[in-house]
Design a protein around this motif. Structure first.
Motif, PDB file in Angstrom:
ATOM      1  N   GLU A   1       0.837  -1.208   0.000  1.00  0.00           N
ATOM      2  CA  GLU A   1       0.000   0.000   0.000  1.00  0.00           C
ATOM      3  C   GLU A   1       0.871   1.257   0.000  1.00  0.00           C
ATOM      4  O   GLU A   1       0.570   2.232  -0.698  1.00  0.00           O
ATOM      5  CB  GLU A   1      -0.911   0.011   1.237  1.00  0.00           C
ATOM      6  CG  GLU A   1      -2.014  -1.037   1.164  1.00  0.00           C
ATOM      7  CD  GLU A   1      -2.839  -1.112   2.449  1.00  0.00           C
ATOM      8  OE1 GLU A   1      -2.644  -0.276   3.355  1.00  0.00           O
ATOM      9  OE2 GLU A   1      -3.682  -2.027   2.544  1.00  0.00           O
ATOM     10  N   LYS A   2       1.957   1.189   0.753  1.00  0.00           N
ATOM     11  CA  LYS A   2       2.861   2.341   0.813  1.00  0.00           C
ATOM     12  C   LYS A   2       3.519   2.575  -0.556  1.00  0.00           C
ATOM     13  O   LYS A   2       3.608   3.714  -1.028  1.00  0.00           O
ATOM     14  CB  LYS A   2       3.931   2.056   1.873  1.00  0.00           C
ATOM     15  CG  LYS A   2       4.575   3.274   2.480  1.00  0.00           C
ATOM     16  CD  LYS A   2       5.225   2.884   3.806  1.00  0.00           C
ATOM     17  CE  LYS A   2       6.605   3.484   3.960  1.00  0.00           C
ATOM     18  NZ  LYS A   2       7.340   2.892   5.095  1.00  0.00           N
ATOM     19  N   LEU A   3       3.926   1.490  -1.190  1.00  0.00           N
ATOM     20  CA  LEU A   3       4.559   1.609  -2.513  1.00  0.00           C
ATOM     21  C   LEU A   3       3.568   2.180  -3.532  1.00  0.00           C
ATOM     22  O   LEU A   3       3.900   3.072  -4.314  1.00  0.00           O
ATOM     23  CB  LEU A   3       5.068   0.246  -2.979  1.00  0.00           C
ATOM     24  CG  LEU A   3       6.318  -0.256  -2.247  1.00  0.00           C
ATOM     25  CD1 LEU A   3       6.565  -1.727  -2.547  1.00  0.00           C
ATOM     26  CD2 LEU A   3       7.535   0.581  -2.637  1.00  0.00           C
TER      27      LEU A   3
ATOM     28  N   ARG B   1      15.307   6.973  -7.804  1.00  0.00           N
ATOM     29  CA  ARG B   1      14.933   8.269  -8.372  1.00  0.00           C
ATOM     30  C   ARG B   1      13.464   8.594  -8.095  1.00  0.00           C
ATOM     31  O   ARG B   1      13.121   9.714  -7.762  1.00  0.00           O
ATOM     32  CB  ARG B   1      15.213   8.243  -9.875  1.00  0.00           C
ATOM     33  CG  ARG B   1      15.459   9.603 -10.472  1.00  0.00           C
ATOM     34  CD  ARG B   1      16.095   9.521 -11.838  1.00  0.00           C
ATOM     35  NE  ARG B   1      15.207   8.973 -12.847  1.00  0.00           N
ATOM     36  CZ  ARG B   1      15.511   7.933 -13.620  1.00  0.00           C
ATOM     37  NH1 ARG B   1      16.668   7.321 -13.491  1.00  0.00           N
ATOM     38  NH2 ARG B   1      14.664   7.508 -14.524  1.00  0.00           N
ATOM     39  N   ILE B   2      12.590   7.615  -8.205  1.00  0.00           N
ATOM     40  CA  ILE B   2      11.163   7.912  -8.011  1.00  0.00           C
ATOM     41  C   ILE B   2      10.729   7.794  -6.553  1.00  0.00           C
ATOM     42  O   ILE B   2       9.602   8.139  -6.212  1.00  0.00           O
ATOM     43  CB  ILE B   2      10.253   7.040  -8.922  1.00  0.00           C
ATOM     44  CG1 ILE B   2      10.316   5.560  -8.520  1.00  0.00           C
ATOM     45  CG2 ILE B   2      10.627   7.222 -10.385  1.00  0.00           C
ATOM     46  CD1 ILE B   2       9.340   4.677  -9.297  1.00  0.00           C
ATOM     47  N   GLY B   3      11.634   7.282  -5.718  1.00  0.00           N
ATOM     48  CA  GLY B   3      11.357   7.294  -4.276  1.00  0.00           C
ATOM     49  C   GLY B   3      10.717   6.044  -3.697  1.00  0.00           C
ATOM     50  O   GLY B   3      10.211   6.062  -2.581  1.00  0.00           O
ATOM     51  N   THR B   4      10.736   4.923  -4.449  1.00  0.00           N
ATOM     52  CA  THR B   4      10.136   3.692  -3.918  1.00  0.00           C
ATOM     53  C   THR B   4      11.165   2.753  -3.287  1.00  0.00           C
ATOM     54  O   THR B   4      10.804   1.843  -2.546  1.00  0.00           O
ATOM     55  CB  THR B   4       9.394   2.915  -5.040  1.00  0.00           C
ATOM     56  OG1 THR B   4      10.271   2.770  -6.160  1.00  0.00           O
ATOM     57  CG2 THR B   4       8.137   3.643  -5.468  1.00  0.00           C
ATOM     58  N   TYR B   5      12.436   2.980  -3.576  1.00  0.00           N
ATOM     59  CA  TYR B   5      13.479   2.021  -3.179  1.00  0.00           C
ATOM     60  C   TYR B   5      13.506   1.728  -1.680  1.00  0.00           C
ATOM     61  O   TYR B   5      13.482   0.563  -1.268  1.00  0.00           O
ATOM     62  CB  TYR B   5      14.849   2.531  -3.648  1.00  0.00           C
ATOM     63  CG  TYR B   5      15.982   1.605  -3.298  1.00  0.00           C
ATOM     64  CD1 TYR B   5      16.147   0.400  -3.984  1.00  0.00           C
ATOM     65  CD2 TYR B   5      16.882   1.914  -2.274  1.00  0.00           C
ATOM     66  CE1 TYR B   5      17.179  -0.473  -3.656  1.00  0.00           C
ATOM     67  CE2 TYR B   5      17.912   1.051  -1.943  1.00  0.00           C
ATOM     68  CZ  TYR B   5      18.057  -0.137  -2.638  1.00  0.00           C
ATOM     69  OH  TYR B   5      19.072  -0.996  -2.297  1.00  0.00           O
ATOM     70  N   GLU B   6      13.536   2.769  -0.880  1.00  0.00           N
ATOM     71  CA  GLU B   6      13.671   2.584   0.572  1.00  0.00           C
ATOM     72  C   GLU B   6      12.535   1.731   1.136  1.00  0.00           C
ATOM     73  O   GLU B   6      12.744   0.952   2.070  1.00  0.00           O
ATOM     74  CB  GLU B   6      13.719   3.937   1.299  1.00  0.00           C
ATOM     75  CG  GLU B   6      14.975   4.767   0.998  1.00  0.00           C
ATOM     76  CD  GLU B   6      16.274   4.030   1.355  1.00  0.00           C
ATOM     77  OE1 GLU B   6      16.264   3.245   2.327  1.00  0.00           O
ATOM     78  OE2 GLU B   6      17.280   4.229   0.626  1.00  0.00           O
ATOM     79  N   THR B   7      11.351   1.884   0.577  1.00  0.00           N
ATOM     80  CA  THR B   7      10.221   1.071   1.039  1.00  0.00           C
ATOM     81  C   THR B   7      10.343  -0.357   0.503  1.00  0.00           C
ATOM     82  O   THR B   7      10.103  -1.324   1.223  1.00  0.00           O
ATOM     83  CB  THR B   7       8.892   1.710   0.575  1.00  0.00           C
ATOM     84  OG1 THR B   7       8.848   3.049   1.053  1.00  0.00           O
ATOM     85  CG2 THR B   7       7.687   0.951   1.119  1.00  0.00           C
ATOM     86  N   SER B   8      10.746  -0.476  -0.760  1.00  0.00           N
ATOM     87  CA  SER B   8      10.855  -1.811  -1.379  1.00  0.00           C
ATOM     88  C   SER B   8      11.824  -2.721  -0.621  1.00  0.00           C
ATOM     89  O   SER B   8      11.614  -3.929  -0.571  1.00  0.00           O
ATOM     90  CB  SER B   8      11.326  -1.689  -2.831  1.00  0.00           C
ATOM     91  OG  SER B   8      10.298  -1.179  -3.647  1.00  0.00           O
ATOM     92  N   ILE B   9      12.881  -2.138  -0.061  1.00  0.00           N
ATOM     93  CA  ILE B   9      13.874  -3.008   0.592  1.00  0.00           C
ATOM     94  C   ILE B   9      13.541  -3.298   2.056  1.00  0.00           C
ATOM     95  O   ILE B   9      14.266  -4.017   2.729  1.00  0.00           O
ATOM     96  CB  ILE B   9      15.319  -2.445   0.486  1.00  0.00           C
ATOM     97  CG1 ILE B   9      15.416  -1.049   1.121  1.00  0.00           C
ATOM     98  CG2 ILE B   9      15.778  -2.416  -0.959  1.00  0.00           C
ATOM     99  CD1 ILE B   9      16.856  -0.559   1.263  1.00  0.00           C
TER     100      ILE B   9
ATOM    101  N   LEU C   1      -5.531   4.158  -3.209  1.00  0.00           N
ATOM    102  CA  LEU C   1      -4.293   4.725  -2.687  1.00  0.00           C
ATOM    103  C   LEU C   1      -4.062   6.107  -3.287  1.00  0.00           C
ATOM    104  O   LEU C   1      -4.096   6.284  -4.507  1.00  0.00           O
ATOM    105  CB  LEU C   1      -3.110   3.822  -3.045  1.00  0.00           C
ATOM    106  CG  LEU C   1      -3.247   2.340  -2.689  1.00  0.00           C
ATOM    107  CD1 LEU C   1      -2.040   1.563  -3.166  1.00  0.00           C
ATOM    108  CD2 LEU C   1      -3.457   2.171  -1.182  1.00  0.00           C
ATOM    109  N   LYS C   2      -3.866   7.100  -2.427  1.00  0.00           N
ATOM    110  CA  LYS C   2      -3.587   8.463  -2.900  1.00  0.00           C
ATOM    111  C   LYS C   2      -3.008   9.272  -1.755  1.00  0.00           C
ATOM    112  O   LYS C   2      -3.184   8.910  -0.587  1.00  0.00           O
ATOM    113  CB  LYS C   2      -4.846   9.120  -3.458  1.00  0.00           C
ATOM    114  CG  LYS C   2      -6.003   9.170  -2.472  1.00  0.00           C
ATOM    115  CD  LYS C   2      -7.196   9.866  -3.089  1.00  0.00           C
ATOM    116  CE  LYS C   2      -8.302  10.023  -2.071  1.00  0.00           C
ATOM    117  NZ  LYS C   2      -9.389  10.849  -2.512  1.00  0.00           N
TER     118      LYS C   2
END
Ligand code: ATP
Ligand code: MG
Length: 397
Positions: free
Chosen positions: A229-231, A335-343, A394-395
């Motif tokens: 959901e966060k991603l 770059r788009i800001g999803t990496y930190e959450t993905s890991i 999600l928004k």
């Protein structure tokens, strides 16, 4: 430094051109309006190939800039100083005001570039450029301001229309096409690095996105779902609201586990994910499926596996990261800001459903034969999963 109350929106690419220019511009205006409406009162308007955003109330400048520069279709935005009057004295005043507001120090070179849509204006563009340049030097030369016509630090743009617009800075946006100009897709969104990037990439081409997550409680945790959901929410900052369809996949996985060879679990499971995604797509009026698969990354992403998985559905499956190396996908996600959450360490797929030695070269006829074992067992389970999908929008705002 005083903040601008107006922005010029620059867009580079207009989808499929011609008559669609109007649709493109209107959609972009709508996306921007929706994005910033919680921040104050704004007028977002089209004016002969330009889009302007004008604040009609107080607003949070930094948040506004952040929001607009994440809208697909926006190549960049320029903070504008506007003059209602086109009198030369007012133009000169606006130019000086712009420079003093937009910069803290004036030790830089500049050049003035003027454009007139109003050709009956009493001065030529070249005359306006020379006069404004002169006026600015008179005011700020002692603070270090100087002219460089070949390679200026600052290009001061003056546009004379029914009003006068002065700007000099471009704050970059993501580019792409406004969401809503290119159909609808259903993206398979897991908690990994790849699928959020894939979702972003297709949305960037103007496609309205919905997402599907296959949830396997109790084998996967509530935290794994929260991560998805966060991603999706991060991607929605660019793509606009994303409806996330949460499928309860556990029973289906158990049925496959109990009836099919374990080295084929991943392939057969993926085929069911695709079938379910297709049914959701049809229900939602979407035209395709999007995934984060990349050739050769894992056993289910060999050329043979991708082919066998594809065969389960008869709608297009788009895999925008198919040819990207893992490191390239990682950089994109940063770059788009999803990496930190993905890991974050919540696994999306329970280990009991992953074989020690999965097939890497599955054969379609063999897989189909083994799927036959599910006949009479899987249908009600599949239907129940489809009927109990939970939808969460999600928004960010
Ligand atoms: P990602 O980094 O996107 O999680 P991955 O490298 O982990 O991908 P796989 O687990 O093989 O690779 O998944 C491939 C693709 O299948 C994902 O990119 C995603 O699109 C989809 N997918 C996998 N698991 C799920 C799930 N639980 N829910 C929704 N989609 C999924
Ligand atoms: Mg994954």
């Amino acid at each position: 430094m005083e903040n601008a109350k107006m922005f010029l929106v620059k867009y580079a690419e207009i989808g499929t051109k011609g008559k669609n220019r109007y649709v493109f511009e209107e959609t972009l205006c709508k996306r921007i309006r929706n994005k910033i409406k919680s921040l104050g009162e704004f007028d977002v308007r089209r004016d002969f190939g330009r889009i302007y955003v004008e604040a009609l109330s107080d607003f949070d400048y930094d948040t506004c800039v952040e929001y607009i520069t994440k809208v697909f279709g926006v190549n960049g935005i320029c903070p504008v100083t506007m003059s209602e009057s086109t009198d030369y004295a007012e133009i000169s005043k606006a130019a000086l005001q712009h420079i003093t507001n937009a910069y803290d120090e004036f030790d830089f070179s500049f050049k003035v570039h003027c454009r007139r849509t109003n050709k009956s204006y009493p001065m030529t563009s070249v005359e306006v450029e020379a006069e404004v340049g002169h006026d600015l030097l008179m005011a700020l030369e002692d603070k270090g301001l100087h002219v460089n016509v070949h390679n200026p630090d600052v290009m001061l743009e003056i546009e004379i229309r029914d009003k006068v617009y002065v700007y000099s800075k471009v704050l970059p946006g993501p580019g792409g096409l406004p969401v809503g100009t290119n159909g609808k897709a259903v993206s398979l969104l897991s908690g990994g690095i790849d699928s959020p990037v894939a979702t972003y990439m297709i949305a960037k081409r103007g496609v309205e996105m919905q997402a599907v997550y296959f949830n396997s409680p109790p084998y996967t945790s509530a935290r794994a779902l929260e991560k998805v959901e966060k991603l999706g929410t991060i991607v929605s900052e660019y793509a606009g609201p994303i409806a996330l369809h949460i499928v309860n996949f556990t029973e289906l996985q158990l049925a496959i586990y109990d009836n099919c060879p374990h080295d084929e679990l991943t392939i057969i499971m993926k085929r069911y994910m695709f079938r379910m995604a297709k049914d959701i797509a049809l229900r939602e009026g979407a035209q395709c499926i999007v995934t984060g698969e990349s050739i050769g990354q894992v056993s289910s992403q060999t050329m043979q596996s991708l082919g066998v998985i594809d065969e389960a559905v008869d709608i297009p499956v788009y895999r925008p990261v198919i040819g990207m190396d893992k490191q390239e996908i990682v950089e994109y996600s940063q770059r788009i800001g999803t990496y930190e959450t993905s890991i974050e360490p919540y696994e999306d797929c329970c280990t009991i459903f992953v074989a020690k030695h999965p097939v890497t070269k599955p054969k379609l006829d063999v897989i189909k034969r083994h799927e036959k074992k599910l006949e009479g067992i899987i249908e009600p389970i599949y239907q129940k999963a489809l009927d109990t999908v939970e939808i969460k929008v999600l928004k960010i705002n």
